[in-house]
Scaffold this motif. Sequence first.
Motif, mmCIF file in Angstrom:
data_model
loop_
_atom_site.group_PDB
_atom_site.id
_atom_site.type_symbol
_atom_site.label_atom_id
_atom_site.label_comp_id
_atom_site.label_asym_id
_atom_site.label_seq_id
_atom_site.Cartn_x
_atom_site.Cartn_y
_atom_site.Cartn_z
ATOM 1 N N LEU A 340 40.677 3.491 42.000
ATOM 2 C CA LEU A 340 41.901 2.872 41.484
ATOM 3 C C LEU A 340 42.455 1.847 42.466
ATOM 4 O O LEU A 340 42.900 0.759 42.065
ATOM 5 C CB LEU A 340 42.948 3.948 41.193
ATOM 6 N N GLY A 341 42.430 2.188 43.755
ATOM 7 C CA GLY A 341 42.912 1.244 44.760
ATOM 8 C C GLY A 341 42.079 -0.020 44.805
ATOM 9 O O GLY A 341 42.617 -1.132 44.925
ATOM 10 N N GLY A 342 40.760 0.131 44.693
ATOM 11 C CA GLY A 342 39.897 -1.045 44.667
ATOM 12 C C GLY A 342 40.152 -1.915 43.455
ATOM 13 O O GLY A 342 40.215 -3.149 43.556
ATOM 14 N N LEU A 343 40.321 -1.286 42.294
ATOM 15 C CA LEU A 343 40.596 -2.044 41.073
ATOM 16 C C LEU A 343 41.950 -2.745 41.148
ATOM 17 O O LEU A 343 42.096 -3.885 40.670
ATOM 18 C CB LEU A 343 40.553 -1.110 39.862
ATOM 19 N N LEU A 344 42.929 -2.089 41.744
ATOM 20 C CA LEU A 344 44.249 -2.712 41.882
ATOM 21 C C LEU A 344 44.190 -3.950 42.772
ATOM 22 O O LEU A 344 44.849 -4.961 42.486
ATOM 23 C CB LEU A 344 45.250 -1.702 42.452
ATOM 24 N N LEU A 345 43.411 -3.869 43.858
ATOM 25 C CA LEU A 345 43.304 -5.032 44.737
ATOM 26 C C LEU A 345 42.600 -6.186 44.021
ATOM 27 O O LEU A 345 43.003 -7.354 44.156
ATOM 28 C CB LEU A 345 42.555 -4.660 46.014
ATOM 29 N N VAL A 346 41.573 -5.867 43.246
ATOM 30 C CA VAL A 346 40.893 -6.905 42.462
ATOM 31 C C VAL A 346 41.848 -7.490 41.424
ATOM 32 O O VAL A 346 41.904 -8.718 41.219
ATOM 33 C CB VAL A 346 39.633 -6.329 41.784
ATOM 34 N N ALA A 347 42.618 -6.620 40.761
ATOM 35 C CA ALA A 347 43.577 -7.092 39.750
ATOM 36 C C ALA A 347 44.651 -7.971 40.388
ATOM 37 O O ALA A 347 45.074 -8.985 39.801
ATOM 38 C CB ALA A 347 44.217 -5.896 39.050
ATOM 39 N N TYR A 348 45.086 -7.590 41.588
ATOM 40 C CA TYR A 348 46.079 -8.416 42.290
ATOM 41 C C TYR A 348 45.513 -9.806 42.565
ATOM 42 O O TYR A 348 46.186 -10.823 42.354
ATOM 43 C CB TYR A 348 46.486 -7.731 43.592
ATOM 44 N N TRP A 349 44.287 -9.855 43.043
ATOM 45 C CA TRP A 349 43.677 -11.158 43.304
ATOM 46 C C TRP A 349 43.532 -11.965 42.010
ATOM 47 O O TRP A 349 43.812 -13.164 41.967
ATOM 48 C CB TRP A 349 42.318 -10.974 43.968
ATOM 49 N N TRP A 350 43.116 -11.308 40.942
ATOM 50 C CA TRP A 350 42.910 -12.020 39.673
ATOM 51 C C TRP A 350 44.223 -12.611 39.159
ATOM 52 O O TRP A 350 44.256 -13.734 38.660
ATOM 53 C CB TRP A 350 42.330 -11.059 38.634
ATOM 54 N N ARG A 351 45.310 -11.868 39.305
ATOM 55 C CA ARG A 351 46.592 -12.333 38.750
ATOM 56 C C ARG A 351 47.312 -13.314 39.670
ATOM 57 O O ARG A 351 47.825 -14.343 39.222
ATOM 58 C CB ARG A 351 47.498 -11.128 38.474
ATOM 59 N N PHE A 352 47.349 -13.013 40.966
ATOM 60 C CA PHE A 352 48.168 -13.823 41.868
ATOM 61 C C PHE A 352 47.341 -14.753 42.759
ATOM 62 O O PHE A 352 47.840 -15.786 43.196
ATOM 63 C CB PHE A 352 49.045 -12.926 42.740
ATOM 64 N N GLY A 353 46.116 -14.360 43.085
ATOM 65 C CA GLY A 353 45.249 -15.222 43.879
ATOM 66 C C GLY A 353 45.758 -15.503 45.277
ATOM 67 O O GLY A 353 45.442 -16.545 45.859
#
Length: 553
Positions: A340-353
């Motif tokens: 979950l933590g890994g997916l959240l970090l990827v999601a953060y990058w995808w949304r905010f960059g």
Amino acid sequence: MSNHQPLSGHISSGGPLLELSLGKFKNVLLNETIPAEAVLRNIDSNVTVIIFQIHTHHKNVTISFDKKPSSNNSGAGTDQGLVSILRPQQTVCTWYLQAVGADQVLSTAVSFSYAERDPIPGGCNMEFNLEIDPNIYLEYNLAETHIKFAPANLGYVRGTNPPLCDLGSSSRWRLSYEVYQYFLPENDLSEASFVSHMRKMSEVQSIRRHGTKMMTLVNQDKTDLYFSSLPGQGVIYNVIVKDPLWNTSAAYVPAHTYMCSLSGSVDNCSSLKRLSTKIFFTVLAVLGLFICFHGHRFWKTDLFFMGFIFTAFFFFITISRTSALSYDVNLGLTAVAGVLGGLLLVAYWWRFGFVILCMLIVGLVLGFLVASTVFFTPIGDYKVFQDDAVFWVTFCCIALIVPILFVGYPRVLNILTCGIIGSYTIVLATACYLYTSLSYISIDLLRRILDENFKRAFTNVPFQRNDIILLAVWAMLAIGGITIQLRREKREAPFPPHPYLIWRRERERRITNILDPSHHVPPLKERIHSKLSQIKDFFQKEQPAGERTPLLL
């Protein structure tokens, strides 16, 4: 109880007889029913003290002055010794040996002599049962190993009274204690190996030649010490007491441990590594090896890997401190939290960059490993770091300095982290199948966080052939991965473009450009409804062919 031996050299014929020579090791097979007699003859008149000791691999034996052992004239264990204070004209000493709870036990016995100016190990015992106790008492758990021993006394002439233990500087307070540690060969639990190496840690000169001096205790220092436990790794401890006035020394009875059970049916030395641990770190190592060589190119996979490690580390600490769940359950939940933590970090990058925050996480992962490595060295055993405030301030400064140093070079920081952290997962996975001290770089950090008492433990570890090979593999993988990625990414953009912005541009282009075929694609809701209708029609019963209405009259 007295530790003096009788003048007579009479030996009973009731059991096996073991003839001893000073400083010569002898193997003897003991049983539980008939005690064996060990005898030392022709003792010189200048000898005042004899220390007799016996060692077994993992089964207990009893050693005593009398045929019928009692609590104050005997000792039982795997490493036991007795001090015999000789009387005037005495030339023979006798001891009795017997196995405990086993039919036959192979043991190694030896005796050493000391003169009137040599200190007497355990001569000022006020804690244990024996009047003079030269033994080192050892206890362990998964985190730390505790050793303690009785203070020594000054030597004295045969037939005179021993010096008092509570006088001033002229008494035993001038004595110092050198504590030594010796590691048995890694991944070797054999009895033959134990016997050969135990002999190196029994006599003063041999101890100093082969052992590692951990510390020197003086005056009011407590004679109990703590060391980090290394389950499955054989360790021998011994203490040399030194009289600085006469420049003489004497050795205690060495004690050994594998920090696991060699005979237990559950959690023994052969089954230390759990299946859940092997699965967890093997999967992590496969991903880590990929990240080591391709992490920066596959940026989202890299972020997932770093987010997994960062989240799993803190989640495991939290759940271990706050819950009473089993280790396997904790590790399973840690894996879920890491994903979950890994997916959240990827999601953060995808949304905010936002690269800086991502690089902070990546830099902290590397910083934690660097700081742990610093304290894994002898620096970590400095007494000042036993203070929690000093330790954690220093640790955090080292961990934070890594992302700060590379704040202007985020791509270099990411590639360094991919190479070093990715290759270190190979070390952790190897430790699940084969002992290696390198795994304790991270394990000791977890122990320091989870065990409040671990700060008092000395964290010395062996560095033998397996560790050298694995360190070389770690270094080659890290250097290879870093070099390949730096060369490959040299002419590429530092980081991929912002995924969310790309998605928005594509979405706006499809809406405004009517010539774009994707512009004419129906909305998602209509496409789903169409697919469902097709599926429904597929399962409908087909109508028979021909006329479907009545004929007109």
